[in-house]
Motif scaffolding. Structure first.
Motif, PDB file in Angstrom:
ATOM      1  N   ASN A 121      44.248  78.886  32.122  1.00 16.48           N
ATOM      2  CA  ASN A 121      44.674  80.087  32.840  1.00 16.48           C
ATOM      3  C   ASN A 121      43.914  80.280  34.138  1.00 16.48           C
ATOM      4  O   ASN A 121      44.341  81.045  34.997  1.00 16.48           O
ATOM      5  CB  ASN A 121      44.531  81.331  31.962  1.00 16.48           C
ATOM      6  CG  ASN A 121      43.079  81.688  31.709  1.00 16.48           C
ATOM      7  OD1 ASN A 121      42.248  80.832  31.428  1.00 16.48           O
ATOM      8  ND2 ASN A 121      42.754  82.960  31.780  1.00 16.48           N
TER       9      ASN A 121
ATOM     10  N   ASN B  34      46.996  81.650  37.418  1.00 18.46           N
ATOM     11  CA  ASN B  34      47.222  81.938  36.009  1.00 18.46           C
ATOM     12  C   ASN B  34      48.229  80.942  35.471  1.00 18.46           C
ATOM     13  O   ASN B  34      48.784  80.164  36.219  1.00 18.46           O
ATOM     14  CB  ASN B  34      47.752  83.364  35.835  1.00 18.46           C
ATOM     15  CG  ASN B  34      46.668  84.406  36.016  1.00 18.46           C
ATOM     16  OD1 ASN B  34      45.690  84.426  35.290  1.00 18.46           O
ATOM     17  ND2 ASN B  34      46.843  85.265  37.013  1.00 18.46           N
ATOM     18  N   PHE B  35      48.461  80.998  34.167  1.00 20.30           N
ATOM     19  CA  PHE B  35      49.452  80.120  33.559  1.00 20.30           C
ATOM     20  C   PHE B  35      50.745  80.210  34.346  1.00 20.30           C
ATOM     21  O   PHE B  35      51.156  81.281  34.750  1.00 20.30           O
ATOM     22  CB  PHE B  35      49.742  80.498  32.114  1.00 20.30           C
ATOM     23  CG  PHE B  35      48.689  80.103  31.134  1.00 20.30           C
ATOM     24  CD1 PHE B  35      48.279  78.788  31.015  1.00 20.30           C
ATOM     25  CD2 PHE B  35      48.097  81.040  30.327  1.00 20.30           C
ATOM     26  CE1 PHE B  35      47.311  78.428  30.109  1.00 20.30           C
ATOM     27  CE2 PHE B  35      47.140  80.676  29.413  1.00 20.30           C
ATOM     28  CZ  PHE B  35      46.729  79.375  29.300  1.00 20.30           C
TER      29      PHE B  35
END
Length: 91
Positions: free
Chosen positions: A40, A90-91
């Motif tokens: 992440n 982030n993801f």
């Protein structure tokens, strides 16, 4: 383009210099020979402008796990040497 549905095989949660890092190993459903990992947050070397983003696929779960653990170790080492977390990832 057809959507690819992944299954999460394993998740790791670690804290590196106060940064919560979630990592996971995934594989497409119905494909037991394709594995990848995601984190992440990505890390930046103090000497490089770009974030170190993992972008590999592996042919076995063991290889994916080994590379993920190596990535997390590199993340830790980079923070120890004054690197930083890349903003906005982030993801």
């Amino acid at each position: 383009m057809a959507a690819i549905i992944y299954t999460v095989i394993k998740e790791f949660f670690v804290e590196i210099h106060g940064h919560p890092v979630k990592a996971r190993i995934l594989s497409p459903i119905n494909d037991d020979k394709n594995f990848s990992f995601q984190v992440n947050s990505y890390f930046k070397n103090s000497s490089e402008q770009e974030a170190n983003v993992p972008a590999s696929t592996f042919t076995s779960y063991a290889n994916a796990e080994r590379h993920l653990l190596g990535y997390l170790e590199a993340f830790q080492n980079t923070m120890d040497l004054g690197g930083d977390v890349a903003p906005g990832v982030n993801f």
